[in-house]
Design a protein around this motif. Sequence first.
Motif, PDB file in Angstrom:
ATOM      1  N   GLY A   1     -11.164  -7.797  -2.783  1.00 27.48           N
ATOM      2  CA  GLY A   1      -9.959  -8.506  -2.056  1.00 27.48           C
ATOM      3  C   GLY A   1      -9.666  -9.639  -2.887  1.00 27.48           C
ATOM      4  O   GLY A   1      -8.661 -10.216  -3.462  1.00 27.48           O
ATOM      5  N   LEU A   2     -10.863 -10.814  -2.633  1.00 29.71           N
ATOM      6  CA  LEU A   2     -10.489 -12.208  -3.404  1.00 29.71           C
ATOM      7  C   LEU A   2     -10.185 -12.091  -4.901  1.00 29.71           C
ATOM      8  O   LEU A   2      -9.614 -12.833  -5.397  1.00 29.71           O
ATOM      9  N   THR A   3     -11.069 -11.196  -5.483  1.00 29.37           N
ATOM     10  CA  THR A   3     -11.022 -11.046  -6.899  1.00 29.37           C
ATOM     11  C   THR A   3      -9.552 -10.641  -7.347  1.00 29.37           C
ATOM     12  O   THR A   3      -9.068 -11.405  -8.346  1.00 29.37           O
ATOM     13  N   VAL A   4      -9.038  -9.593  -6.732  1.00 30.99           N
ATOM     14  CA  VAL A   4      -7.594  -9.097  -7.009  1.00 30.99           C
ATOM     15  C   VAL A   4      -6.647 -10.044  -6.803  1.00 30.99           C
ATOM     16  O   VAL A   4      -5.765 -10.399  -7.624  1.00 30.99           O
ATOM     17  N   LEU A   5      -6.700 -10.806  -5.647  1.00 25.80           N
ATOM     18  CA  LEU A   5      -5.719 -11.909  -5.183  1.00 25.80           C
ATOM     19  C   LEU A   5      -5.928 -12.983  -6.469  1.00 25.80           C
ATOM     20  O   LEU A   5      -4.739 -13.457  -6.742  1.00 25.80           O
ATOM     21  N   ARG A   6      -6.995 -13.448  -6.708  1.00 29.05           N
ATOM     22  CA  ARG A   6      -6.755 -14.277  -7.937  1.00 29.05           C
ATOM     23  C   ARG A   6      -6.189 -13.730  -9.138  1.00 29.05           C
ATOM     24  O   ARG A   6      -5.413 -14.643  -9.795  1.00 29.05           O
ATOM     25  N   GLU A   7      -6.547 -12.466  -9.412  1.00 29.47           N
ATOM     26  CA  GLU A   7      -5.874 -11.999 -10.373  1.00 29.47           C
ATOM     27  C   GLU A   7      -4.203 -12.124 -10.443  1.00 29.47           C
ATOM     28  O   GLU A   7      -3.442 -12.209 -11.488  1.00 29.47           O
ATOM     29  N   LEU A   8      -3.827 -11.496  -9.126  1.00 33.47           N
ATOM     30  CA  LEU A   8      -2.341 -11.360  -9.120  1.00 33.47           C
ATOM     31  C   LEU A   8      -1.726 -13.146  -9.365  1.00 33.47           C
ATOM     32  O   LEU A   8      -0.711 -13.064  -9.596  1.00 33.47           O
ATOM     33  N   LYS A   9      -2.374 -13.935  -8.511  1.00 28.21           N
ATOM     34  CA  LYS A   9      -2.084 -15.266  -8.819  1.00 28.21           C
ATOM     35  C   LYS A   9      -2.074 -15.748  -9.909  1.00 28.21           C
ATOM     36  O   LYS A   9      -1.167 -16.762 -10.437  1.00 28.21           O
ATOM     37  N   ALA A  10      -2.864 -15.175 -11.024  1.00 29.72           N
ATOM     38  CA  ALA A  10      -2.974 -15.748 -12.448  1.00 29.72           C
ATOM     39  C   ALA A  10      -2.148 -14.855 -13.242  1.00 29.72           C
ATOM     40  O   ALA A  10      -1.939 -15.279 -14.665  1.00 29.72           O
TER      41      ALA A  10
ATOM     42  N   LYS B   1      -4.609  -0.889   4.459  1.00 33.09           N
ATOM     43  CA  LYS B   1      -3.423  -1.617   4.379  1.00 33.09           C
ATOM     44  C   LYS B   1      -3.621  -2.955   3.188  1.00 33.09           C
ATOM     45  O   LYS B   1      -2.882  -3.715   3.189  1.00 33.09           O
ATOM     46  N   GLY B   2      -4.632  -2.658   2.424  1.00 31.88           N
ATOM     47  CA  GLY B   2      -4.775  -3.695   1.415  1.00 31.88           C
ATOM     48  C   GLY B   2      -3.758  -4.061   0.531  1.00 31.88           C
ATOM     49  O   GLY B   2      -3.435  -5.176   0.139  1.00 31.88           O
ATOM     50  N   VAL B   3      -3.054  -2.965   0.146  1.00 30.47           N
ATOM     51  CA  VAL B   3      -1.946  -3.269  -0.849  1.00 30.47           C
ATOM     52  C   VAL B   3      -0.941  -4.245  -0.158  1.00 30.47           C
ATOM     53  O   VAL B   3      -0.392  -4.937  -0.741  1.00 30.47           O
ATOM     54  N   GLY B   4      -0.635  -3.911   1.026  1.00 32.37           N
ATOM     55  CA  GLY B   4       0.501  -4.631   1.629  1.00 32.37           C
ATOM     56  C   GLY B   4      -0.028  -6.152   2.010  1.00 32.37           C
ATOM     57  O   GLY B   4       0.781  -6.929   1.631  1.00 32.37           O
TER      58      GLY B   4
ATOM     59  N   ALA C   1       0.163 -12.848  -2.089  1.00 35.99           N
ATOM     60  CA  ALA C   1       0.309 -13.200  -3.467  1.00 35.99           C
ATOM     61  C   ALA C   1       1.833 -13.299  -3.762  1.00 35.99           C
ATOM     62  O   ALA C   1       2.227 -14.055  -4.671  1.00 35.99           O
ATOM     63  N   GLY C   2       2.591 -12.957  -2.992  1.00 31.74           N
ATOM     64  CA  GLY C   2       4.099 -12.982  -3.161  1.00 31.74           C
ATOM     65  C   GLY C   2       4.705 -12.177  -4.267  1.00 31.74           C
ATOM     66  O   GLY C   2       5.496 -12.558  -5.120  1.00 31.74           O
TER      67      GLY C   2
END
Length: 371
Positions: free
Chosen positions: A164-173, A211-214, A220-221
Amino acid sequence: MPTPRTLYRQELARCREHFERVDLQRERGYLMRFTTFSANVENVLPHIPRTEHESLFRQLLLQQIFATFDQQCLTAGDLVKLNGTRTASFAASSPAIYCTYHLGSYRLLTSVLFRQGVDCVLLVGNNMNRSQGDGMVEHIEGLRQKHGLTNSFRIVEAGSPTAGLTVLRELKAGRSLIVYVDGSPETAPEPGQEDQFLSVRFGKRRLLTRKGVGYLSHAAGVPIVPVVSYRQDDLTNVLQFLGAIRPIRQSDREMYCREAMQQLYDAFWPYLNRYPEQWEGWNFVHSFLEPEKFRPHLMRRRMLKPAFNADRYTLCDLEQAPILFDRRLYQTYEITEDLRDLLLNLNSVESVEEVVGQEVFGELVEMEVLY
């Protein structure tokens, strides 16, 4: 000189010819795989007659072969038909969470996005990564070399504690995420994980979905873009990009997750009804379905002969052992050969209760094996 599309169709024709030479019923585990598939179709799309299930299952197995070929074919992505509003200027667009389903040649979404210059992060289950990850990386590297691409590609295992944290960082990047939103056998609910799932409508049934996608979209907006892959009768692969689901920063995150996941399954439903033979999810959707509460049927009057409840149960042999399969609860019961033979020949027995005994007879009635 044959066109790339003509050559592609010729290769698929060879795949079909090879498939049709295989005696599927002699394949190990075929009967149980088909029985589970049939029960899933019956529970989710009950309007499809059971007599059509085996044909659908064969078509699904062939579609899986086609999809595997597409992953090995570097030009398959160039032949995809793109429909919808978000089909151009992928590289210049902002990051998004592309949610697709195990329908048609579903792996082509990754190929098409990468080919368009999108920095991609593919989220998959651990087992899927071990069985298909190397093939996907090889395909991406082939595209990179063939077209001189410099954008990034990364696979993240959904089962990793830091996923989860890894993907969130990737999205924000600024990188985009690709997710198979209809799950996989290894991502099904387990005891103690209730807070990770939501209940959504799926036709007349309800199923549990992560519900991780939502959560990622809201945190990440970034918008969620549903994409449905399917194969037309002329073998053309289509990627249908549907309307984006956009988060509102100030909205309640839990409510947004619930609404977004429901919209994703509502978007998929018409395509499932149109192309049921192309959905790989039939092999595992029972792991996500919420159990239904049923009223027990009233037993026939005792003077009538009991009958085998073929609507609910299927008799089959698993590893040479007779098995009674509950199509409603997806449970298997190992039974004796004598009981199997009895259930197959009830009309030739004067009194079933005398043959099996009062206790076993009562259990069969309570389980609705007999009615």
